[in-house]
Design an enzyme around this catalytic site. Structure first.
Site: not given
Length: 523
Positions: A116, A125
Protein backbone atom coordinates in the site's frame (compact mmCIF):
# COMPACT_ATOMS: atom_id res chain seq x y z
CA UNK A 1 14.47 0.81 24.80
CA UNK A 2 10.73 1.18 25.28
CA UNK A 3 11.03 4.88 26.19
CA UNK A 4 12.86 5.62 22.93
CA UNK A 5 10.31 3.63 20.97
CA UNK A 6 7.43 5.46 22.62
CA UNK A 7 9.02 8.83 21.84
CA UNK A 8 9.34 7.70 18.23
CA UNK A 9 5.70 6.60 18.27
CA UNK A 10 4.61 10.04 19.47
CA UNK A 11 6.51 11.58 16.56
CA UNK A 12 4.80 9.09 14.23
CA UNK A 13 1.44 10.18 15.64
CA UNK A 14 2.20 13.86 15.21
CA UNK A 15 3.76 13.86 11.75
CA UNK A 16 2.08 11.11 9.73
CA UNK A 17 -1.35 9.71 8.85
CA UNK A 18 -0.29 6.14 9.66
CA UNK A 19 -2.99 5.68 12.30
CA UNK A 20 -5.65 7.23 10.06
CA UNK A 21 -4.89 4.63 7.40
CA UNK A 22 -5.14 1.73 9.84
CA UNK A 23 -8.53 3.04 11.00
CA UNK A 24 -9.89 3.25 7.44
CA UNK A 25 -12.50 0.47 7.49
CA UNK A 26 -13.24 0.72 3.77
CA UNK A 27 -9.56 0.24 2.94
CA UNK A 28 -9.15 -2.65 5.38
CA UNK A 29 -12.27 -4.38 4.09
CA UNK A 30 -11.16 -4.03 0.46
CA UNK A 31 -7.67 -5.41 1.09
CA UNK A 32 -8.98 -8.31 3.22
CA UNK A 33 -11.53 -9.27 0.57
CA UNK A 34 -9.09 -8.92 -2.33
CA UNK A 35 -6.44 -11.01 -0.55
CA UNK A 36 -8.84 -13.96 -0.49
CA UNK A 37 -9.32 -13.57 -4.25
CA UNK A 38 -5.66 -13.06 -5.19
CA UNK A 39 -3.79 -15.51 -2.94
CA UNK A 40 -4.12 -19.20 -3.86
CA UNK A 41 -4.38 -21.10 -0.59
CA UNK A 42 -1.55 -23.60 -0.06
CA UNK A 43 0.28 -22.39 -3.19
CA UNK A 44 1.40 -18.77 -3.06
CA UNK A 45 4.38 -17.22 -1.31
CA UNK A 46 3.68 -13.52 -0.59
CA UNK A 47 5.99 -10.50 -0.34
CA UNK A 48 4.54 -7.53 1.58
CA UNK A 49 6.59 -4.36 0.93
CA UNK A 50 6.07 -1.51 3.37
CA UNK A 51 4.45 -3.89 5.83
CA UNK A 52 3.74 -1.25 8.48
CA UNK A 53 2.19 -2.98 11.48
CA UNK A 54 1.71 -6.19 9.49
CA UNK A 55 -1.97 -5.96 8.62
CA UNK A 56 -1.57 -7.04 4.97
CA UNK A 57 0.81 -9.84 5.98
CA UNK A 58 -1.88 -11.10 8.36
CA UNK A 59 -4.51 -10.93 5.61
CA UNK A 60 -2.21 -12.93 3.30
CA UNK A 61 -1.59 -15.60 5.96
CA UNK A 62 -5.33 -15.88 6.65
CA UNK A 63 -5.91 -16.30 2.91
CA UNK A 64 -3.70 -19.42 2.94
CA UNK A 65 -0.26 -18.22 1.81
CA UNK A 66 2.43 -20.83 2.39
CA UNK A 67 4.79 -18.10 3.58
CA UNK A 68 4.75 -14.32 3.98
CA UNK A 69 7.73 -11.98 4.27
CA UNK A 70 6.89 -8.45 5.40
CA UNK A 71 9.54 -5.81 4.70
CA UNK A 72 9.35 -2.63 6.77
CA UNK A 73 12.04 0.08 6.75
CA UNK A 74 10.83 1.94 9.86
CA UNK A 75 12.07 0.17 13.03
CA UNK A 76 9.07 1.15 15.16
CA UNK A 77 6.57 -0.23 12.66
CA UNK A 78 8.64 -3.39 12.20
CA UNK A 79 8.60 -3.96 15.96
CA UNK A 80 4.82 -3.57 16.08
CA UNK A 81 4.46 -5.94 13.12
CA UNK A 82 6.61 -8.59 14.81
CA UNK A 83 4.56 -8.38 18.00
CA UNK A 84 1.28 -8.49 16.09
CA UNK A 85 2.28 -11.51 13.99
CA UNK A 86 4.30 -13.43 16.62
CA UNK A 87 1.73 -16.20 16.90
CA UNK A 88 1.75 -16.98 13.16
CA UNK A 89 4.82 -18.95 12.02
CA UNK A 90 3.84 -18.29 8.40
CA UNK A 91 4.85 -14.62 8.71
CA UNK A 92 8.40 -13.27 8.90
CA UNK A 93 8.92 -9.53 9.44
CA UNK A 94 12.23 -7.98 8.31
CA UNK A 95 13.29 -4.46 9.27
CA UNK A 96 14.70 -3.47 5.87
CA UNK A 97 14.03 -1.58 2.66
CA UNK A 98 13.01 -3.82 -0.20
CA UNK A 99 16.03 -2.75 -2.31
CA UNK A 100 18.32 -3.87 0.53
CA UNK A 101 16.63 -7.26 0.90
CA UNK A 102 17.96 -10.29 -0.98
CA UNK A 103 16.79 -13.86 -1.26
CA UNK A 104 19.07 -16.33 0.46
CA UNK A 105 20.49 -19.23 -1.49
CA UNK A 106 17.79 -21.79 -2.08
CA UNK A 107 14.93 -19.39 -1.29
CA UNK A 108 11.94 -19.61 -3.59
CA UNK A 109 10.89 -16.41 -5.37
CA UNK A 110 7.57 -14.85 -4.41
CA UNK A 111 4.45 -15.39 -6.50
CA UNK A 112 2.40 -12.47 -5.10
CA UNK A 113 3.47 -8.90 -4.34
CA UNK A 114 1.24 -6.84 -2.03
CA UNK A 115 1.69 -3.28 -0.83
CA UNK A 116 0.00 0.00 0.00
CA UNK A 117 2.90 2.31 -0.85
CA UNK A 118 0.48 4.78 -2.36
CA UNK A 119 -0.05 8.38 -1.30
CA UNK A 120 -2.71 10.93 -2.23
CA UNK A 121 -0.73 11.65 -5.40
CA UNK A 122 -0.62 7.87 -6.11
CA UNK A 123 3.11 7.44 -6.83
CA UNK A 124 4.76 9.82 -4.36
CA UNK A 125 6.04 7.02 -2.10
CA UNK A 126 8.06 5.50 -4.94
CA UNK A 127 5.92 2.47 -5.73
CA UNK A 128 7.00 2.24 -9.41
CA UNK A 129 10.72 2.01 -8.52
CA UNK A 130 10.03 -0.42 -5.69
CA UNK A 131 7.84 -2.67 -7.82
CA UNK A 132 10.32 -2.73 -10.73
CA UNK A 133 13.16 -3.74 -8.42
CA UNK A 134 11.08 -6.42 -6.70
CA UNK A 135 9.96 -7.90 -10.03
CA UNK A 136 13.53 -8.06 -11.27
CA UNK A 137 15.09 -9.67 -8.18
CA UNK A 138 12.46 -11.17 -5.89
CA UNK A 139 9.38 -12.24 -7.85
CA UNK A 140 8.53 -15.08 -10.18
CA UNK A 141 8.12 -14.13 -13.87
CA UNK A 142 4.32 -14.48 -13.82
CA UNK A 143 3.79 -13.13 -10.32
CA UNK A 144 0.66 -11.21 -9.42
CA UNK A 145 0.41 -7.75 -7.90
CA UNK A 146 -2.00 -6.27 -5.38
CA UNK A 147 -3.12 -3.63 -6.18
CA UNK A 148 -3.39 -4.79 -9.78
CA UNK A 149 -3.90 -1.45 -11.53
CA UNK A 150 -4.70 2.21 -10.90
CA UNK A 151 -6.71 4.83 -12.79
CA UNK A 152 -6.54 8.60 -12.49
CA UNK A 153 -9.62 10.85 -12.76
CA UNK A 154 -9.86 14.64 -12.84
CA UNK A 155 -12.12 17.70 -13.00
CA UNK A 156 -11.36 21.21 -14.22
CA UNK A 157 -12.14 23.76 -11.50
CA UNK A 158 -12.78 27.47 -11.15
CA UNK A 159 -11.65 29.15 -7.91
CA UNK A 160 -14.10 31.78 -6.68
CA UNK A 161 -11.89 34.77 -6.02
CA UNK A 162 -8.17 35.45 -6.19
CA UNK A 163 -7.62 34.65 -2.50
CA UNK A 164 -8.16 30.92 -3.04
CA UNK A 165 -5.69 30.88 -5.92
CA UNK A 166 -3.31 32.91 -3.75
CA UNK A 167 -3.66 30.31 -1.00
CA UNK A 168 -2.60 27.44 -3.27
CA UNK A 169 0.21 29.53 -4.78
CA UNK A 170 1.48 30.30 -1.28
CA UNK A 171 1.31 26.64 -0.22
CA UNK A 172 3.07 25.62 -3.41
CA UNK A 173 5.98 27.98 -2.74
CA UNK A 174 6.24 26.83 0.89
CA UNK A 175 6.53 23.23 -0.32
CA UNK A 176 9.21 24.12 -2.85
CA UNK A 177 6.96 23.42 -5.84
CA UNK A 178 7.07 25.37 -9.05
CA UNK A 179 5.78 25.49 -12.59
CA UNK A 180 7.84 24.13 -15.43
CA UNK A 181 7.39 23.77 -19.15
CA UNK A 182 8.27 21.33 -21.96
CA UNK A 183 8.28 23.65 -24.99
CA UNK A 184 8.82 20.83 -27.45
CA UNK A 185 5.40 19.43 -26.60
CA UNK A 186 3.54 22.76 -26.63
CA UNK A 187 2.42 22.08 -23.07
CA UNK A 188 2.31 24.38 -20.06
CA UNK A 189 2.65 22.28 -16.93
CA UNK A 190 1.03 22.86 -13.55
CA UNK A 191 2.94 22.83 -10.29
CA UNK A 192 3.32 19.64 -8.28
CA UNK A 193 0.18 18.14 -6.84
CA UNK A 194 -0.97 19.54 -3.50
CA UNK A 195 -3.03 17.30 -1.23
CA UNK A 196 -6.40 18.85 -0.44
CA UNK A 197 -9.85 18.00 0.90
CA UNK A 198 -11.81 18.74 -2.26
CA UNK A 199 -15.12 18.27 -0.44
CA UNK A 200 -14.25 21.09 1.96
CA UNK A 201 -13.41 23.47 -0.87
CA UNK A 202 -16.48 22.46 -2.90
CA UNK A 203 -18.83 22.81 0.07
CA UNK A 204 -17.43 26.27 0.85
CA UNK A 205 -18.54 27.45 -2.59
CA UNK A 206 -14.99 28.59 -3.34
CA UNK A 207 -14.15 25.81 -5.81
CA UNK A 208 -16.56 25.06 -8.65
CA UNK A 209 -16.25 22.14 -11.09
CA UNK A 210 -16.20 23.14 -14.76
CA UNK A 211 -16.16 19.60 -16.15
CA UNK A 212 -17.54 16.23 -15.20
CA UNK A 213 -15.41 13.49 -13.65
CA UNK A 214 -13.13 12.41 -16.50
CA UNK A 215 -11.04 9.24 -16.64
CA UNK A 216 -7.47 10.11 -17.59
CA UNK A 217 -5.08 7.17 -17.68
CA UNK A 218 -4.44 3.72 -16.22
CA UNK A 219 -1.26 2.14 -14.84
CA UNK A 220 -0.93 -1.66 -14.92
CA UNK A 221 1.23 -2.65 -11.93
CA UNK A 222 2.09 -5.97 -13.56
CA UNK A 223 3.27 -4.24 -16.76
CA UNK A 224 5.02 -1.19 -15.43
CA UNK A 225 5.86 1.79 -17.64
CA UNK A 226 9.55 2.36 -18.24
CA UNK A 227 11.36 5.20 -16.51
CA UNK A 228 10.38 8.45 -18.28
CA UNK A 229 9.31 6.33 -21.26
CA UNK A 230 6.84 7.59 -23.92
CA UNK A 231 4.16 5.30 -22.46
CA UNK A 232 4.28 7.39 -19.26
CA UNK A 233 2.61 10.37 -20.98
CA UNK A 234 -1.11 10.69 -21.79
CA UNK A 235 -3.42 13.22 -23.43
CA UNK A 236 -7.20 13.42 -23.10
CA UNK A 237 -10.03 15.83 -23.84
CA UNK A 238 -12.73 16.84 -21.37
CA UNK A 239 -16.09 18.53 -21.97
CA UNK A 240 -16.80 21.80 -20.17
CA UNK A 241 -20.18 21.70 -18.39
CA UNK A 242 -20.28 25.27 -17.03
CA UNK A 243 -18.92 28.72 -17.88
CA UNK A 244 -15.93 29.91 -15.90
CA UNK A 245 -12.17 30.36 -15.70
CA UNK A 246 -9.94 27.28 -15.57
CA UNK A 247 -7.81 27.81 -12.46
CA UNK A 248 -6.56 24.27 -12.12
CA UNK A 249 -7.31 20.57 -11.93
CA UNK A 250 -8.62 18.48 -9.02
CA UNK A 251 -7.62 14.85 -9.47
CA UNK A 252 -7.77 11.53 -7.60
CA UNK A 253 -7.22 7.83 -8.16
CA UNK A 254 -8.98 4.48 -8.04
CA UNK A 255 -7.30 1.09 -7.68
CA UNK A 256 -8.38 -2.42 -8.66
CA UNK A 257 -7.08 -4.67 -5.91
CA UNK A 258 -7.79 -7.89 -7.84
CA UNK A 259 -7.28 -8.84 -11.47
CA UNK A 260 -10.99 -8.80 -12.36
CA UNK A 261 -11.47 -5.34 -10.85
CA UNK A 262 -14.26 -6.56 -8.58
CA UNK A 263 -12.60 -5.15 -5.45
CA UNK A 264 -11.88 -1.42 -5.74
CA UNK A 265 -10.91 1.50 -3.57
CA UNK A 266 -11.31 5.12 -4.66
CA UNK A 267 -10.13 8.45 -3.27
CA UNK A 268 -12.85 10.31 -5.20
CA UNK A 269 -14.41 13.25 -3.33
CA UNK A 270 -17.97 13.14 -2.06
CA UNK A 271 -20.38 10.30 -2.68
CA UNK A 272 -21.25 9.96 0.99
CA UNK A 273 -17.92 8.42 2.01
CA UNK A 274 -16.64 8.81 5.57
CA UNK A 275 -14.18 11.67 6.01
CA UNK A 276 -10.59 10.55 5.48
CA UNK A 277 -7.29 12.39 5.82
CA UNK A 278 -4.63 9.84 4.86
CA UNK A 279 -5.72 9.62 1.20
CA UNK A 280 -7.08 12.94 -0.06
CA UNK A 281 -7.47 14.48 -3.49
CA UNK A 282 -4.87 16.57 -5.30
CA UNK A 283 -4.97 20.09 -6.69
CA UNK A 284 -2.77 21.04 -9.65
CA UNK A 285 -2.69 24.83 -9.99
CA UNK A 286 -2.71 26.15 -13.57
CA UNK A 287 0.03 28.72 -14.28
CA UNK A 288 -1.17 32.11 -15.44
CA UNK A 289 -0.38 31.43 -19.09
CA UNK A 290 -2.70 28.41 -19.04
CA UNK A 291 -5.67 30.09 -17.31
CA UNK A 292 -8.49 30.85 -19.69
CA UNK A 293 -12.22 31.49 -19.81
CA UNK A 294 -14.30 28.57 -21.07
CA UNK A 295 -17.96 28.14 -21.95
CA UNK A 296 -20.31 25.22 -21.60
CA UNK A 297 -19.87 22.75 -24.45
CA UNK A 298 -16.24 23.71 -25.10
CA UNK A 299 -13.55 21.01 -25.09
CA UNK A 300 -10.20 21.31 -23.29
CA UNK A 301 -7.09 19.18 -23.92
CA UNK A 302 -5.23 17.99 -20.81
CA UNK A 303 -1.84 16.27 -20.69
CA UNK A 304 -0.35 14.19 -17.89
CA UNK A 305 3.08 12.66 -17.41
CA UNK A 306 4.93 10.63 -14.80
CA UNK A 307 8.17 12.43 -13.96
CA UNK A 308 11.05 10.65 -12.20
CA UNK A 309 8.69 7.76 -11.35
CA UNK A 310 7.12 9.62 -8.41
CA UNK A 311 5.54 12.81 -9.72
CA UNK A 312 2.31 12.90 -11.72
CA UNK A 313 2.11 16.28 -13.46
CA UNK A 314 -0.91 17.80 -15.17
CA UNK A 315 -0.58 20.23 -18.07
CA UNK A 316 -2.57 22.20 -20.63
CA UNK A 317 -2.06 22.16 -24.36
CA UNK A 318 -1.26 25.75 -25.38
CA UNK A 319 -0.92 27.03 -28.97
CA UNK A 320 2.72 27.69 -29.80
CA UNK A 321 1.89 31.36 -30.47
CA UNK A 322 1.01 31.71 -26.76
CA UNK A 323 4.47 30.59 -25.60
CA UNK A 324 7.27 33.11 -25.47
CA UNK A 325 10.35 31.08 -26.34
CA UNK A 326 12.60 33.75 -24.85
CA UNK A 327 10.86 33.74 -21.50
CA UNK A 328 12.68 31.83 -18.80
CA UNK A 329 10.57 29.68 -16.52
CA UNK A 330 10.99 30.32 -12.81
CA UNK A 331 12.76 27.22 -11.48
CA UNK A 332 11.11 25.27 -8.65
CA UNK A 333 12.39 26.24 -5.22
CA UNK A 334 14.19 23.41 -3.47
CA UNK A 335 12.27 22.24 -0.42
CA UNK A 336 15.61 21.80 1.35
CA UNK A 337 16.15 25.56 1.59
CA UNK A 338 12.88 26.39 3.33
CA UNK A 339 13.60 28.39 6.47
CA UNK A 340 11.96 28.04 9.88
CA UNK A 341 10.14 31.28 9.12
CA UNK A 342 8.59 29.64 6.06
CA UNK A 343 7.54 26.59 8.03
CA UNK A 344 5.88 28.59 10.78
CA UNK A 345 3.61 30.20 8.21
CA UNK A 346 1.87 26.88 7.72
CA UNK A 347 2.51 25.17 11.04
CA UNK A 348 2.43 26.85 14.47
CA UNK A 349 4.30 23.90 16.00
CA UNK A 350 7.60 24.92 14.40
CA UNK A 351 9.71 27.81 15.62
CA UNK A 352 10.08 29.50 18.98
CA UNK A 353 7.22 31.00 20.96
CA UNK A 354 9.37 33.04 23.32
CA UNK A 355 10.24 35.40 20.50
CA UNK A 356 7.31 37.55 21.61
CA UNK A 357 6.05 38.08 25.13
CA UNK A 358 2.56 38.74 23.77
CA UNK A 359 2.08 35.33 22.20
CA UNK A 360 -0.92 33.55 23.69
CA UNK A 361 -2.46 30.16 22.99
CA UNK A 362 -6.23 29.82 22.99
CA UNK A 363 -8.48 26.79 23.00
CA UNK A 364 -12.07 26.05 22.09
CA UNK A 365 -14.08 22.86 22.62
CA UNK A 366 -15.29 20.98 19.55
CA UNK A 367 -16.96 17.81 18.29
CA UNK A 368 -15.09 16.15 15.44
CA UNK A 369 -16.40 12.56 15.51
CA UNK A 370 -14.88 11.48 12.20
CA UNK A 371 -11.48 12.96 13.05
CA UNK A 372 -11.56 11.23 16.45
CA UNK A 373 -12.56 7.94 14.81
CA UNK A 374 -9.52 8.20 12.50
CA UNK A 375 -7.28 8.35 15.61
CA UNK A 376 -9.05 5.62 17.59
CA UNK A 377 -7.22 2.79 19.33
CA UNK A 378 -6.49 -0.13 17.06
CA UNK A 379 -8.13 -3.52 17.43
CA UNK A 380 -9.15 -6.40 15.18
CA UNK A 381 -9.64 -5.26 11.58
CA UNK A 382 -11.40 -7.95 9.55
CA UNK A 383 -9.57 -10.74 11.35
CA UNK A 384 -6.20 -9.00 11.70
CA UNK A 385 -5.35 -7.95 15.28
CA UNK A 386 -3.22 -4.79 15.15
CA UNK A 387 -3.79 -3.74 18.76
CA UNK A 388 -0.09 -4.30 19.58
CA UNK A 389 0.56 -0.74 18.39
CA UNK A 390 -1.61 0.80 21.11
CA UNK A 391 0.96 0.34 23.89
CA UNK A 392 3.40 2.52 21.96
CA UNK A 393 1.03 5.07 20.45
CA UNK A 394 -1.22 5.84 23.41
CA UNK A 395 -0.40 7.24 26.86
CA UNK A 396 -0.28 4.79 29.75
CA UNK A 397 -2.09 5.30 33.06
CA UNK A 398 1.05 6.71 34.72
CA UNK A 399 2.03 8.97 31.82
CA UNK A 400 0.62 12.21 33.25
CA UNK A 401 3.01 15.12 32.51
CA UNK A 402 5.55 16.15 35.15
CA UNK A 403 4.08 18.92 37.31
CA UNK A 404 0.44 18.15 36.49
CA UNK A 405 -2.06 17.78 39.36
CA UNK A 406 -2.69 14.42 40.99
CA UNK A 407 -5.21 12.38 39.02
CA UNK A 408 -4.41 14.11 35.73
CA UNK A 409 -5.04 12.04 32.60
CA UNK A 410 -2.33 12.23 29.94
CA UNK A 411 -3.50 13.37 26.51
CA UNK A 412 -2.19 12.48 23.09
CA UNK A 413 0.11 15.15 21.59
CA UNK A 414 -1.66 17.88 19.61
CA UNK A 415 -2.08 17.12 15.92
CA UNK A 416 -1.35 20.16 13.69
CA UNK A 417 -4.37 20.58 11.46
CA UNK A 418 -6.37 23.08 9.43
CA UNK A 419 -9.88 23.02 10.87
CA UNK A 420 -11.17 24.02 7.43
CA UNK A 421 -10.29 20.50 6.22
CA UNK A 422 -13.08 19.18 8.47
CA UNK A 423 -15.71 21.42 6.86
CA UNK A 424 -17.35 18.51 5.03
CA UNK A 425 -16.94 15.92 7.79
CA UNK A 426 -20.01 14.58 9.58
CA UNK A 427 -21.32 16.55 12.61
CA UNK A 428 -18.20 18.74 12.95
CA UNK A 429 -18.94 21.70 15.23
CA UNK A 430 -17.40 24.21 17.65
CA UNK A 431 -19.36 23.87 20.91
CA UNK A 432 -17.73 26.09 23.56
CA UNK A 433 -16.52 29.64 23.94
CA UNK A 434 -12.82 30.18 23.31
CA UNK A 435 -10.56 30.48 26.36
CA UNK A 436 -6.98 31.65 26.84
CA UNK A 437 -4.91 28.59 27.77
CA UNK A 438 -1.33 29.77 27.99
CA UNK A 439 0.60 33.03 27.74
CA UNK A 440 4.34 33.03 27.18
CA UNK A 441 6.23 34.29 30.22
CA UNK A 442 3.19 34.50 32.52
CA UNK A 443 3.28 31.06 34.17
CA UNK A 444 4.71 27.57 33.93
CA UNK A 445 1.27 25.94 33.98
CA UNK A 446 -2.42 26.81 33.76
CA UNK A 447 -5.79 25.15 34.25
CA UNK A 448 -8.73 25.94 31.96
CA UNK A 449 -12.34 24.73 31.93
CA UNK A 450 -14.45 24.48 28.78
CA UNK A 451 -18.24 24.09 28.91
CA UNK A 452 -20.38 23.14 25.91
CA UNK A 453 -23.17 25.54 25.02
CA UNK A 454 -25.66 22.70 24.45
CA UNK A 455 -24.90 20.73 27.62
CA UNK A 456 -23.63 17.68 25.69
CA UNK A 457 -20.21 16.03 25.84
CA UNK A 458 -17.49 17.00 23.36
CA UNK A 459 -14.36 15.16 22.21
CA UNK A 460 -11.71 17.72 21.15
CA UNK A 461 -10.07 21.01 22.00
CA UNK A 462 -8.79 23.16 19.14
CA UNK A 463 -5.59 25.06 19.93
CA UNK A 464 -4.66 28.25 18.10
CA UNK A 465 -2.40 31.26 18.52
CA UNK A 466 -3.73 34.77 18.93
CA UNK A 467 -1.67 35.96 15.96
CA UNK A 468 -2.85 33.44 13.38
CA UNK A 469 -6.05 35.06 12.16
CA UNK A 470 -8.40 32.13 12.79
CA UNK A 471 -11.94 33.04 13.87
CA UNK A 472 -14.00 30.66 16.01
CA UNK A 473 -17.18 32.37 14.77
CA UNK A 474 -16.42 31.04 11.27
CA UNK A 475 -14.18 28.03 12.00
CA UNK A 476 -14.69 26.34 8.64
CA UNK A 477 -14.06 29.42 6.49
CA UNK A 478 -11.44 28.88 3.75
CA UNK A 479 -7.93 29.62 5.05
CA UNK A 480 -6.29 32.93 4.23
CA UNK A 481 -2.89 32.76 2.49
CA UNK A 482 -0.03 32.94 4.96
CA UNK A 483 -2.08 32.16 8.10
CA UNK A 484 -1.14 29.47 10.59
CA UNK A 485 -2.93 26.17 10.88
CA UNK A 486 -4.52 25.10 14.15
CA UNK A 487 -3.96 21.95 16.25
CA UNK A 488 -6.36 19.44 17.72
CA UNK A 489 -6.18 17.83 21.15
CA UNK A 490 -8.33 14.70 21.49
CA UNK A 491 -9.93 14.41 24.93
CA UNK A 492 -9.48 10.90 26.42
CA UNK A 493 -12.72 8.95 26.03
CA UNK A 494 -13.40 8.55 29.76
CA UNK A 495 -12.84 12.32 30.30
CA UNK A 496 -15.33 13.53 27.69
CA UNK A 497 -18.18 15.48 29.20
CA UNK A 498 -20.16 18.71 28.83
CA UNK A 499 -17.55 20.38 31.05
CA UNK A 500 -13.87 19.53 30.62
CA UNK A 501 -10.97 20.94 32.63
CA UNK A 502 -7.55 20.85 31.02
CA UNK A 503 -4.05 21.43 32.39
CA UNK A 504 -1.30 22.94 30.24
CA UNK A 505 2.34 23.14 31.29
CA UNK A 506 5.68 24.24 29.88
CA UNK A 507 9.28 23.76 31.02
CA UNK A 508 10.85 26.67 32.91
CA UNK A 509 13.76 28.57 31.47
CA UNK A 510 14.67 31.43 29.22
CA UNK A 511 15.45 29.48 26.06
CA UNK A 512 13.17 29.55 23.09
CA UNK A 513 10.03 27.56 23.75
CA UNK A 514 8.47 25.52 20.96
CA UNK A 515 4.81 24.52 21.14
CA UNK A 516 6.09 20.96 20.81
CA UNK A 517 7.31 21.30 24.41
CA UNK A 518 3.88 22.13 25.83
CA UNK A 519 2.19 19.28 27.70
CA UNK A 520 -1.53 18.75 28.22
CA UNK A 521 -3.65 16.66 30.55
CA UNK A 522 -7.36 16.28 31.31
CA UNK A 523 -8.46 16.71 34.93
Amino acid sequence: GDAVMRDAAQQLWRTTTWLDMLNDRARNAAYARAMRRVVQSGVDRVLDIGAGCGILSMYAARAGATGVVGLEEYALSARVAREATASDATISVVNARSDAYALEQGDQRFSVLVSELLDSALLGEGWLCVARDARARLLEPNSRSMPRRARVFFQLVDFDGDDMRAFFEHESRALGNGFWRAREHGVVWCGKAQQAHADAWMSSGRCRPLSGETAFFEIDFERLPGTNAPDARWTTTCDVVDDGVVDGVVWWWEIDLDDAGEVRYSTAPGKGKPWSHHWRQCVALAPERARKSVTKGERVDIVSAIIDDVDIRMGFVVPSDDIDEEEDEEPPTSASVITDASLVVANPWHGALRTSTSCRIFGVGARFPEFVASKAKLGVAFGADVSAANALLYPLADDAPVGSPEGAIAMLPPAPFRIFDLAASRDAAIVTASRSIFEIGSASSTTTTFESVDGAAFDCVVLFRDDQGWCTDAPFAPPIPGTLCQSILIIPEHARAASVTMWCGAPLGDDALSMLELRFAAL
